[in-house]
Design an enzyme around this catalytic site. Structure first.
Site, PDB file in Angstrom:
ATOM      1  CE1 TYR A 231      36.274 -26.040-129.226  1.00 56.97           C
ATOM      2  CE2 TYR A 231      36.081 -28.415-129.498  1.00 56.97           C
ATOM      3  CZ  TYR A 231      36.147 -27.153-130.040  1.00 56.97           C
ATOM      4  OH  TYR A 231      36.066 -26.995-131.407  1.00 56.97           O
TER       5      TYR A 231
ATOM      6  CG  PHE B  86      18.829 -20.159-136.123  1.00 60.66           C
ATOM      7  CD1 PHE B  86      18.329 -19.391-135.081  1.00 60.66           C
ATOM      8  CD2 PHE B  86      18.360 -19.910-137.403  1.00 60.66           C
ATOM      9  CE1 PHE B  86      17.378 -18.401-135.314  1.00 60.66           C
ATOM     10  CE2 PHE B  86      17.419 -18.921-137.649  1.00 60.66           C
ATOM     11  CZ  PHE B  86      16.928 -18.164-136.599  1.00 60.66           C
TER      12      PHE B  86
END
Length: 338
Positions: free
Chosen positions: A62, A215
């Site tokens: 990351y 989403f």
């Protein structure tokens, strides 16, 4: 009476650490989801700890190490209060699209030393193999991870995106505390073999992206709404006709949320939490957020219980999802499932 807003705790696998039943994914605090705000992210970390969120999840991939470095001050201030998880094995380069996998002994040895240095700690509580390379036997990779436990550099071992057969093979080398894979209302391939194997072995499951990368919250409806640099714009589920078809699947989530006076995100998280009762194993989702108000929303979901008829209404969603969860599924356990 003041409502208790501290979440419950659960043992992270057989003999594993005691953690809050919801963790915090820190990936987006450094990259992937558009512009970052370090001040808000640091406030989110403090809010998480105050709410009882103690499993703090990162990886060396990351930000190519930047996320671990970002977390270092928080780790130093709260080392005994948190369970620190990081990962190795997903290799990146200057090409932002490049992804490689390394599980060999030499790489693991170098990766753990680099993560310890960046995080500013002398031990990692939960060390995951981020992705599995079938070319490297578990006897080698998990064997080296087990050596790190013997040396006191790592306390517990984890795997990410493995099948049930792979979990059993790795567990035969050394006990595994947790498996981390994508698991949500939209992504349920792990239920084929990984979840049953974990339940059988007493391994905890740590769902990443339990909100379907946002989403399921309804905060964006297609890739066209995402900011520049947001990697979700390349995800097949969020583009073109796929996005349109998947939006239509969210209506039951919205209806159930309205009935509970909750948000769609909270219903998606409550569903994930209840997988523990459905499958008989510890489940600790790690929704990612960079905002304290979203953290409060997420942890409140741990106090929502969905009724049987609500669970039944949500059951068909995953089967109707259009598009894969990655452009290249070769890096996932789903690609190796029988």
């Amino acid at each position: 009476m003041t409502q208790n807003t501290t979440i419950e705790q659960v043992e992270l696998g057989k003999g594993g650490p005691l953690v809050g039943i919801q963790g915090l994914g820190c990936m987006g605090m450094s990259e992937f989801y558009g512009e970052t705000d370090e001040a808000a992210a640091r406030a989110t970390l403090e809010a998480a700890l105050a709410a009882g969120v103690t499993l703090i999840d990162t990886a060396d991939a990351y930000g190519r190490g930047r996320n671990e470095e970002f977390l270092a001050p928080f780790v130093a201030a709260h080392r005994e209060e948190i369970t620190l998880a990081t990962k190795f094995g997903l290799v990146r380069s200057d090409d932002p699209r490049h992804r490689g996998i390394r599980n060999d002994r030499a790489y693991i040895r170098q990766a753990v030393e680099d993560s310890l240095r960046r995080l500013g700690t002398d031990v990692i509580d939960l060390y995951y193999m981020h992705r599995y390379d079938p070319a490297v036997p578990f006897a080698e990779s998990v064997g080296e991870m087990a050596q790190l436990v013997q040396e006191g550099k790592v306390r517990h071992l984890g795997l990410s995106e493995v099948t049930g057969a792979e979990l059993r093979e790795a567990y035969a080398v050394h006990p595994i505390a947790a498996v981390q894979s994508e698991w949500s209302l939209f992504s349920r391939d792990v239920e084929r073999s990984a979840v049953p194997a974990a339940a059988e072995l007493g391994v905890a499951f740590v769902p990443y992206s339990p909100l379907g990368r946002g989403f399921l919250t309804g905060t964006f409806a297609s890739a066209e709404e995402l900011s520049e640099g947001d990697f979700r714009a390349q995800q097949p589920r969020f583009t073109g006709d796929n996005a349109k078809a998947n939006r239509a699947l969210l209506e039951p989530v919205r209806e159930i949320a309205k009935a509970h006076g909750a948000t769609p995100a909270q219903i998606a998280l409550a569903w994930a939490q209840q997988r523990a009762q459905v499958h008989g194993l510890p489940v600790v989702p790690i929704p990612g957020t960079r905002k304290p108000e979203r953290l409060a929303e997420n942890t409140a979901a741990t106090r929502i219980t969905l009724a049987e008829q609500e669970l039944a209404a949500l059951e068909p969603l995953a089967a109707g999802v259009a598009g894969d969860r990655y452009p290249n599924m070769a890096f996932t356990s789903a690609a190796r499932e029988a």
